[in-house]
Motif scaffolding. Sequence first.
Motif, short mmCIF file in Angstrom:
data_model
loop_
_atom_site.label_atom_id
_atom_site.label_comp_id
_atom_site.label_asym_id
_atom_site.label_seq_id
_atom_site.Cartn_x
_atom_site.Cartn_y
_atom_site.Cartn_z
N GLU A 69 -31.10 -33.06 -32.68
CA GLU A 69 -30.07 -33.98 -33.14
C GLU A 69 -30.60 -34.91 -34.23
N SER A 70 -29.73 -35.21 -35.17
CA SER A 70 -30.10 -36.09 -36.29
C SER A 70 -28.87 -36.83 -36.78
N PRO A 71 -28.99 -38.10 -37.14
CA PRO A 71 -27.86 -38.78 -37.80
C PRO A 71 -27.60 -38.10 -39.14
N TRP A 72 -26.34 -38.10 -39.55
CA TRP A 72 -25.95 -37.34 -40.73
C TRP A 72 -26.71 -37.76 -41.99
N ASP A 73 -26.85 -39.04 -42.22
CA ASP A 73 -27.47 -39.48 -43.48
C ASP A 73 -28.96 -39.17 -43.54
N ALA A 74 -29.56 -38.76 -42.41
CA ALA A 74 -30.99 -38.42 -42.40
C ALA A 74 -31.23 -36.93 -42.24
#
Length: 258
Positions: A69-74
Amino acid sequence: MKLRHLFAIMGLGCAVCAQAAEPKELRIGTDATYEPFEYKAPDGKLVGFEIDLANALCAEMKRRCVFVESPWDAIVPSLMAKKFDMIMSGMTVTDERRKKVSFSDKITDIPYRVIVKRGSGMDGSPGSMKGKKVGVLKGSTEADFAEKYYAKAGATVQRYESTQDSYLDIASGRLDAIVGNLVEMKMGFLAKPEGKPFEFAAYEMKDQAILGYGTGVALRKQDSQLKAELNAAIKAVHANGTYQKIAGRYFDFDVYGK
């Protein structure tokens, strides 16, 4: 040869065989806030169209999916830093993104739309958004569109870490409109009780240079062999009907397009 040495050698051989039989893992970056493509079930399990499709592609490639999982902007910086091997998270293929990453063959092709409150008088066009607050997903293609068209028309563009946060704000009156993927907004918001007072505006967003050419799996440019394997797997799941079967679990219309 002493018996215990023979057993030791046999045990080592079995361990090597077991290791060889274990599928090589394929680490897949995803932002699990994008229902119905990738999201979390109440028990915390990752589910969704692209989660199921990724598992099917891994099976074709004889790999084992490991979702990161990763935040979209990263998510793109994390791909480049080798935190995972590819991104499968509703990423739109654009000319700008192609400067940084390579893309697989198409996964879906879904239009973008604008959500407004019923009876608001806003038709979703840039002119109708003057003085209004427009929510977008941070780092997304719709954010680029909103900046080019809505911000220049006098709207305030608010960027969110997740689509759920923007839904909370429009439902509470802190936003006037949201720009995003038609399917995700329909199923993730409009189809739910909190989305009933809202609707899609009539305005149709058109700017292929920004909105792109459908979605694909993003990879590092140097990973040409992985890209070739992935594209072969994509062709296979279309040919054997797996893609259509998975899509049928989530959609009652064609998400692939022409």
